[in-house]
Design a protein around this motif. Structure first.
Motif, PDB file in Angstrom:
ATOM      1  N   GLU A 119       0.830  -1.205   0.000  1.00  0.00           N
ATOM      2  CA  GLU A 119       0.000   0.000   0.000  1.00  0.00           C
ATOM      3  C   GLU A 119       0.866   1.258   0.000  1.00  0.00           C
ATOM      4  OE1 GLU A 119      -2.583  -0.494   3.350  1.00  0.00           O
ATOM      5  OE2 GLU A 119      -3.854  -1.955   2.314  1.00  0.00           O
ATOM      6  N   LYS A 143       0.965   4.128  -2.927  1.00  0.00           N
ATOM      7  CA  LYS A 143       0.766   5.565  -2.641  1.00  0.00           C
ATOM      8  C   LYS A 143       1.943   6.382  -3.166  1.00  0.00           C
ATOM      9  CE  LYS A 143      -2.203   4.981   1.383  1.00  0.00           C
ATOM     10  NZ  LYS A 143      -2.322   5.111   2.839  1.00  0.00           N
ATOM     11  N   ARG A 144       3.153   5.870  -2.966  1.00  0.00           N
ATOM     12  CA  ARG A 144       4.346   6.566  -3.473  1.00  0.00           C
ATOM     13  C   ARG A 144       4.302   6.673  -4.984  1.00  0.00           C
ATOM     14  NH1 ARG A 144       7.076   3.933   0.253  1.00  0.00           N
ATOM     15  NH2 ARG A 144       7.661   2.225  -1.129  1.00  0.00           N
ATOM     16  N   ALA A 200       1.748   9.309  -5.999  1.00  0.00           N
ATOM     17  CA  ALA A 200       2.246  10.660  -5.744  1.00  0.00           C
ATOM     18  C   ALA A 200       3.296  11.054  -6.785  1.00  0.00           C
ATOM     19  CB  ALA A 200       2.832  10.753  -4.333  1.00  0.00           C
ATOM     20  N   GLY A 250       5.812  11.816  -0.500  1.00  0.00           N
ATOM     21  CA  GLY A 250       4.936  12.371   0.515  1.00  0.00           C
ATOM     22  C   GLY A 250       5.342  13.759   0.979  1.00  0.00           C
TER      23      GLY A 250
END
Length: 157
Positions: free
Chosen positions: A62, A66-67, A70, A137
């Motif tokens: 996960e 997400k990385r 982004a 992030g």
């Protein structure tokens, strides 16, 4: 589909895919499953360890997803900033003029208030928000003092 680890009577180990467990049984009974190394038809299922995923592996997947998202959004923003004309706070006016044929057709980006965006959408002017994500992030940089604190939008061609 199901994958089985198989072993022939000579000791060769290999894997094969079958439609189902019953499909495997039917093919073995018909003599259709043979060892790819020696051709033996005396093939049995070998012992297989099930694949067990831990919650840590799920968290890692996960976080990686997400990385990746982004980073993709960051690259999209960089692409728009390097290939589109920046019109700042005049975005709504410029986008409307381009849509109505009053200004040269070109790709633009800039700032618009939520009310301006709503009005553009209601008039059929194609617009979309420009992402503000950064890779890793990292927090996006605050807007310059001259920028409006509204979301970025871009005219789609």
């Amino acid at each position: 589909m199901i994958r089985y680890a198989l072993k022939c009577d000579v000791g060769h180990e290999f894997e094969a895919w079958f439609e189902s467990s019953d499909g495997y049984d039917a093919q073995v009974a018909q003599g259709l499953v043979e060892c790819p190394m020696c051709g033996s038809l005396n093939v049995v299922k070998a012992i297989m360890a099930p694949m067990v995923r831990t919650s840590r592996q799920k968290e890692d997947r996960e976080a990686g997803a997400k990385r990746a998202m982004a980073e993709a959004l960051h690259r999209l923003r960089q692409h728009v900033e390097s290939t589109h004309d920046y019109v700042g706070g005049d975005f709504a006016h410029e986008a409307r003029d381009i849509h109505n044929g009053l200004a040269p057709d070109r790709a633009i980006y800039g700032e618009a208030t939520p009310d301006e965006v709503k009005s553009l959408v209601e008039e059929g002017v194609p617009v979309a928000p420009l992402p503000v994500f950064s890779p890793g992030g990292a927090k996006p940089q605050p807007p310059a003092a001259t920028d409006l604190p509204a979301p970025d939008v871009k005219k789609l061609n």
